[in-house]
Design an enzyme around this catalytic site. Sequence first.
Site, PDB file in Angstrom:
ATOM      1  N   SER A   8       0.874  -1.171   0.110  1.00 61.99           N
ATOM      2  CA  SER A   8      -0.028   0.078  -0.044  1.00 61.99           C
ATOM      3  C   SER A   8       0.848   1.253  -0.092  1.00 61.99           C
ATOM      4  O   SER A   8       1.614   1.520   0.988  1.00 61.99           O
ATOM      5  CB  SER A   8      -0.969   0.073   1.254  1.00 61.99           C
ATOM      6  OG  SER A   8      -1.569   1.464   1.319  1.00 61.99           O
ATOM      7  N   HIS A  33      -1.201  -1.232  -4.297  1.00 59.75           N
ATOM      8  CA  HIS A  33      -2.673  -0.838  -3.524  1.00 59.75           C
ATOM      9  C   HIS A  33      -2.502   0.520  -3.365  1.00 59.75           C
ATOM     10  O   HIS A  33      -1.657   1.215  -2.822  1.00 59.75           O
ATOM     11  CB  HIS A  33      -2.604  -1.553  -2.246  1.00 59.75           C
ATOM     12  CG  HIS A  33      -4.034  -1.451  -1.715  1.00 59.75           C
ATOM     13  ND1 HIS A  33      -5.124  -2.010  -1.966  1.00 59.75           N
ATOM     14  CD2 HIS A  33      -4.362  -0.673  -0.602  1.00 59.75           C
ATOM     15  CE1 HIS A  33      -6.034  -1.807  -1.313  1.00 59.75           C
ATOM     16  NE2 HIS A  33      -5.804  -0.836  -0.297  1.00 59.75           N
ATOM     17  N   ASP A  35      -4.610   3.875  -1.860  1.00 62.67           N
ATOM     18  CA  ASP A  35      -5.736   4.246  -1.234  1.00 62.67           C
ATOM     19  C   ASP A  35      -6.300   5.525  -1.481  1.00 62.67           C
ATOM     20  O   ASP A  35      -5.444   6.523  -1.064  1.00 62.67           O
ATOM     21  CB  ASP A  35      -5.370   3.900   0.300  1.00 62.67           C
ATOM     22  CG  ASP A  35      -5.291   2.601   0.667  1.00 62.67           C
ATOM     23  OD1 ASP A  35      -6.189   1.727   0.728  1.00 62.67           O
ATOM     24  OD2 ASP A  35      -4.010   2.112   1.067  1.00 62.67           O
ATOM     25  N   MET A  37      -8.984   8.652  -0.348  1.00 63.02           N
ATOM     26  CA  MET A  37      -9.817   8.730   1.110  1.00 63.02           C
ATOM     27  C   MET A  37     -10.207  10.327   0.823  1.00 63.02           C
ATOM     28  O   MET A  37      -9.351  11.328   0.354  1.00 63.02           O
ATOM     29  CB  MET A  37      -8.908   8.717   2.365  1.00 63.02           C
ATOM     30  CG  MET A  37      -8.394   7.281   2.511  1.00 63.02           C
ATOM     31  SD  MET A  37      -7.210   7.537   4.072  1.00 63.02           S
ATOM     32  CE  MET A  37      -6.640   6.021   3.932  1.00 63.02           C
ATOM     33  N   HIS A  66      -8.309   1.446  -4.174  1.00 62.92           N
ATOM     34  CA  HIS A  66      -9.297   1.232  -2.999  1.00 62.92           C
ATOM     35  C   HIS A  66      -9.930   2.573  -2.865  1.00 62.92           C
ATOM     36  O   HIS A  66      -9.343   3.420  -2.355  1.00 62.92           O
ATOM     37  CB  HIS A  66      -8.594   0.692  -1.945  1.00 62.92           C
ATOM     38  CG  HIS A  66      -9.278   0.463  -0.733  1.00 62.92           C
ATOM     39  ND1 HIS A  66      -8.899   0.268   0.504  1.00 62.92           N
ATOM     40  CD2 HIS A  66     -10.919   0.424  -0.649  1.00 62.92           C
ATOM     41  CE1 HIS A  66      -9.829   0.158   1.542  1.00 62.92           C
ATOM     42  NE2 HIS A  66     -10.778   0.268   0.840  1.00 62.92           N
ATOM     43  N   MET A  68     -12.162   5.041  -0.929  1.00 63.82           N
ATOM     44  CA  MET A  68     -12.872   5.046   0.589  1.00 63.82           C
ATOM     45  C   MET A  68     -13.401   6.584   0.570  1.00 63.82           C
ATOM     46  O   MET A  68     -13.264   7.389   1.144  1.00 63.82           O
ATOM     47  CB  MET A  68     -11.640   5.140   1.732  1.00 63.82           C
ATOM     48  CG  MET A  68     -11.409   3.569   1.868  1.00 63.82           C
ATOM     49  SD  MET A  68      -9.878   3.513   2.999  1.00 63.82           S
ATOM     50  CE  MET A  68      -8.716   3.623   1.262  1.00 63.82           C
ATOM     51  N   MET A 138     -12.025  -5.487   4.929  1.00 59.70           N
ATOM     52  CA  MET A 138     -11.284  -4.450   5.891  1.00 59.70           C
ATOM     53  C   MET A 138     -10.860  -5.169   7.200  1.00 59.70           C
ATOM     54  O   MET A 138     -11.780  -5.518   7.993  1.00 59.70           O
ATOM     55  CB  MET A 138     -11.830  -3.215   6.162  1.00 59.70           C
ATOM     56  CG  MET A 138     -12.082  -1.981   4.749  1.00 59.70           C
ATOM     57  SD  MET A 138     -10.394  -1.656   4.394  1.00 59.70           S
ATOM     58  CE  MET A 138      -9.391  -1.296   5.759  1.00 59.70           C
ATOM     59  N   GLY A 143      -9.075   3.979   7.096  1.00 67.61           N
ATOM     60  CA  GLY A 143      -8.663   5.495   7.080  1.00 67.61           C
ATOM     61  C   GLY A 143      -7.279   5.777   7.446  1.00 67.61           C
ATOM     62  O   GLY A 143      -6.660   6.803   7.506  1.00 67.61           O
ATOM     63  N   PHE A 144      -6.569   4.631   8.054  1.00 64.46           N
ATOM     64  CA  PHE A 144      -5.192   4.992   8.471  1.00 64.46           C
ATOM     65  C   PHE A 144      -4.254   3.747   8.317  1.00 64.46           C
ATOM     66  O   PHE A 144      -4.945   2.586   8.322  1.00 64.46           O
ATOM     67  CB  PHE A 144      -4.979   5.434   9.974  1.00 64.46           C
ATOM     68  CG  PHE A 144      -5.670   6.720  10.270  1.00 64.46           C
ATOM     69  CD1 PHE A 144      -5.313   7.917  10.076  1.00 64.46           C
ATOM     70  CD2 PHE A 144      -7.366   6.506  10.643  1.00 64.46           C
ATOM     71  CE1 PHE A 144      -6.113   9.004  10.334  1.00 64.46           C
ATOM     72  CE2 PHE A 144      -8.086   7.588  10.555  1.00 64.46           C
ATOM     73  CZ  PHE A 144      -7.606   9.004  10.695  1.00 64.46           C
ATOM     74  N   GLY A 145      -3.011   3.860   7.934  1.00 65.31           N
ATOM     75  CA  GLY A 145      -2.044   2.726   8.068  1.00 65.31           C
ATOM     76  C   GLY A 145      -1.708   2.331   9.242  1.00 65.31           C
ATOM     77  O   GLY A 145      -1.747   3.177  10.356  1.00 65.31           O
ATOM     78  N   GLY A 146      -1.043   1.219   9.465  1.00 64.05           N
ATOM     79  CA  GLY A 146      -0.346   1.051  10.701  1.00 64.05           C
ATOM     80  C   GLY A 146      -1.231   0.482  12.052  1.00 64.05           C
ATOM     81  O   GLY A 146      -0.956   0.850  13.038  1.00 64.05           O
ATOM     82  N   ASP A 176      -7.097  -6.209   3.947  1.00 61.72           N
ATOM     83  CA  ASP A 176      -6.519  -4.945   3.948  1.00 61.72           C
ATOM     84  C   ASP A 176      -6.615  -4.516   5.494  1.00 61.72           C
ATOM     85  O   ASP A 176      -7.545  -4.259   5.979  1.00 61.72           O
ATOM     86  CB  ASP A 176      -7.252  -3.975   3.177  1.00 61.72           C
ATOM     87  CG  ASP A 176      -6.566  -2.619   3.017  1.00 61.72           C
ATOM     88  OD1 ASP A 176      -5.419  -2.522   3.636  1.00 61.72           O
ATOM     89  OD2 ASP A 176      -7.133  -1.752   2.077  1.00 61.72           O
ATOM     90  N   GLY A 177      -5.246  -4.357   6.243  1.00 62.45           N
ATOM     91  CA  GLY A 177      -5.244  -3.742   7.290  1.00 62.45           C
ATOM     92  C   GLY A 177      -4.520  -4.465   8.370  1.00 62.45           C
ATOM     93  O   GLY A 177      -4.948  -5.509   8.586  1.00 62.45           O
ATOM     94  N   GLY A 178      -3.511  -4.073   9.005  1.00 60.85           N
ATOM     95  CA  GLY A 178      -2.634  -4.846   9.762  1.00 60.85           C
ATOM     96  C   GLY A 178      -1.946  -6.212   9.338  1.00 60.85           C
ATOM     97  O   GLY A 178      -1.929  -7.239  10.210  1.00 60.85           O
ATOM     98  N   GLY A 198       1.025  -2.475   4.108  1.00 59.74           N
ATOM     99  CA  GLY A 198       1.382  -1.001   4.271  1.00 59.74           C
ATOM    100  C   GLY A 198       2.718  -1.075   5.072  1.00 59.74           C
ATOM    101  O   GLY A 198       3.789  -1.265   4.552  1.00 59.74           O
TER     102      GLY A 198
END
Length: 216
Positions: A8, A33, A35, A37, A66, A68, A138, A143-146, A176-178, A198
């Site tokens: 990402s 990827h 993102d 937003m 993606h 959002m 998701m 809304g946020f990486g990490g 997607d995410g973590g 990401g």
Amino acid sequence: MNQLIAPSLLSADFGNLARDIQMINNSQADWFHIDIMDGHFVPNLSFGFPVLKSIVVHAKKPLDIHLMITNPDMYIERFCTEAHADILTVHYEACTHLHRTLQSIKAHGAKAGVALNPHTPVSVLEDILVEADMVLLMSVNPGFGGQKFITQTIEKIKKLKQMIDNQHLNTLIEIDGGVGLNNHHTLVEAGANVLVCGNSVFGAENPVATIDLLKK
Ligand code: DX5
Ligand code: ZN
């Protein structure tokens, strides 16, 4: 099929974006990827068409975009033509007429994806699955990486995989995410096909070696 890895760009160094894109081009990663937003659908802003156009110039792998954003229909044509999306994913929660939206993405020449927020059950996709090339689950609140991976996602992957198999479809499952080296095997075992990474890639000491490990 081995899992596809989609780093990402949200976690890339935007001051050295061309360098980071080149690094992904030369790695074993499969897709970019990206993102988008809008500050309405999610409580954050990322970037828009001017930055995307620069990404397109440098990126030599498929673009997995993606969205959002609320009202994605308004921008489908531009994401497909100006940003050359290979896969364009919209959120279930943002689409009143999801069937029409997916048709429109495909009519503009891209593959169509549907994303679900962590609280949305996979069962809502039962009657639309046949129209989707990919479902993005998701595994953090968008809304946020990490952020930290939400464990309940693993059950959702298994349920979704069952739905896809029951309907004899080839729909890809993207997470997607973590996602990182601590959970990628569990996700693939549960049925995931595409892993968005990401922070686990761009925050790594050696991103290219991390991608190699994520592919295994
Ligand atoms: C979050 C985005 C993700 C994000 C993932 O809203 O959709 O793609 O970049 O970042 P990590 O892998 O750091 O959780
Ligand atoms: Zn994303």
